[in-house]
Design an enzyme around this catalytic site. Structure first.
Site, PDB file in Angstrom:
ATOM      1  N   HIS A 134     -59.106  40.268 -80.244  1.00  0.00           N
ATOM      2  CA  HIS A 134     -59.734  41.552 -79.932  1.00  0.00           C
ATOM      3  C   HIS A 134     -58.689  42.662 -80.109  1.00  0.00           C
ATOM      4  O   HIS A 134     -57.483  42.399 -79.987  1.00  0.00           O
ATOM      5  CB  HIS A 134     -60.248  41.548 -78.494  1.00  0.00           C
ATOM      6  CG  HIS A 134     -61.476  40.696 -78.291  1.00  0.00           C
ATOM      7  ND1 HIS A 134     -62.250  40.760 -77.151  1.00  0.00           N
ATOM      8  CD2 HIS A 134     -62.066  39.771 -79.095  1.00  0.00           C
ATOM      9  CE1 HIS A 134     -63.258  39.906 -77.261  1.00  0.00           C
ATOM     10  NE2 HIS A 134     -63.168  39.286 -78.428  1.00  0.00           N
ATOM     11  N   GLU A 183     -57.690  45.029 -78.212  1.00  0.00           N
ATOM     12  CA  GLU A 183     -56.789  45.223 -77.066  1.00  0.00           C
ATOM     13  C   GLU A 183     -55.690  44.154 -77.035  1.00  0.00           C
ATOM     14  O   GLU A 183     -54.519  44.450 -76.776  1.00  0.00           O
ATOM     15  CB  GLU A 183     -57.552  45.132 -75.734  1.00  0.00           C
ATOM     16  CG  GLU A 183     -58.663  46.135 -75.575  1.00  0.00           C
ATOM     17  CD  GLU A 183     -60.017  45.569 -76.007  1.00  0.00           C
ATOM     18  OE1 GLU A 183     -60.102  44.990 -77.118  1.00  0.00           O
ATOM     19  OE2 GLU A 183     -60.983  45.726 -75.257  1.00  0.00           O
ATOM     20  N   CYS A 193     -59.967  40.629 -72.102  1.00  0.00           N
ATOM     21  CA  CYS A 193     -59.035  41.744 -72.315  1.00  0.00           C
ATOM     22  C   CYS A 193     -58.660  42.423 -71.001  1.00  0.00           C
ATOM     23  O   CYS A 193     -57.522  42.875 -70.841  1.00  0.00           O
ATOM     24  CB  CYS A 193     -59.631  42.727 -73.308  1.00  0.00           C
ATOM     25  SG  CYS A 193     -59.774  42.026 -74.972  1.00  0.00           S
ATOM     26  N   CYS A 219     -63.577  43.610 -72.617  1.00  0.00           N
ATOM     27  CA  CYS A 219     -64.292  42.439 -72.089  1.00  0.00           C
ATOM     28  C   CYS A 219     -63.453  41.817 -70.973  1.00  0.00           C
ATOM     29  O   CYS A 219     -62.327  42.246 -70.693  1.00  0.00           O
ATOM     30  CB  CYS A 219     -64.553  41.425 -73.213  1.00  0.00           C
ATOM     31  SG  CYS A 219     -63.103  40.463 -73.682  1.00  0.00           S
TER      32      CYS A 219
END
Lengths: 148, 148
Positions: free
Chosen positions: B56, B58, B89, B86
């Site tokens: 992801h 992040e 993260c 999410c």
């Protein structure tokens, strides 16, 4: 000719955890196997060595297995880890579509298995806990005792 | 001589998100800045390209910033991301000790900011939400509409 005994995935996860401890890392190890029980990936915690707060054993094992299979999903594969996965790793296990999660001792402080029951979780593995729980708990206690 | 306007971290996060969409990835972008506002890391979502469910925006930005600073902690640093992080993260943001989290639109389905209020969370950033929320929501809607 002696018959060679194959090492169990959990034994291998413990070896990874022990190797992590020798590197000064919190002793956690993880192994991923395919449907036939073949080991696809193994890793120990390397957050300090890699200067990476996401480099937990489970995340490293998932990334290795995904790379080996050129897939961001590990559908049908199983993960063995010596300690209950944290919340971050629980999410990653869910994203990777791990079929079965086998783990050692519970982690009362950081354990993330509760995530699998949350509304954000769209895939939960079958969970088998307490596999080598005492060995795992002892290893962690010893590690933290020695660090004090 | 014209004065050059410095790009804001959130603008750069949007650029990363747009570049992700062009790669066929869910359009999310993230940027990390230091105490003086300097950009330390920027990343877009690359889960498909890297065959890595943890890739992801992040996580990639955190890993880059940690590598740049040779530290598994980003104490005092701020993270800008176009979408609510999410659960995975959110945990990584907590482990990395991010000071402030600025994000675009909420993610009703996968949003993980609730983690910061859980007993497993031992560091929560200050949170500033709704930064470019409409732009972010539109980008995501368009992306998923085009994929159908």
């Amino acid at each position: 000719m002696p018959i060679s005994r194959q090492q169990s995935p959990m034994d291998m996860a413990f070896e990874e955890a022990e190797a992590a401890a020798l590197r000064g890392e919190v002793p956690v190890g993880a192994v991923i196997t395919d449907q036939s029980g073949q080991i696809i990936a193994a890793a120990g915690n390397r957050t300090i060595e890699l200067a990476d707060p996401t480099a937990h054993a489970e995340i490293l094992a998932i990334r290795k297995a995904c790379k080996a299979l050129s897939s961001e999903r590990l559908t049908g594969l199983d993960l063995y880890v010596t300690l209950e996965p944290c919340n971050m790793c629980a999410s990653a296990i869910s994203f990777a579509r791990i079929r079965r999660l086998y783990y050692g001792c519970d982690d009362d402080k950081m354990g993330g298995r509760g995530f699998f029951h949350s509304s954000q979780c769209h895939h939960a593995p079958e969970i088998y806990d307490g596999i080598g729980a005492q060995r795992s708990a002892q290893m962690l206690q010893e590690f933290f005792r020695n660090r004090r």
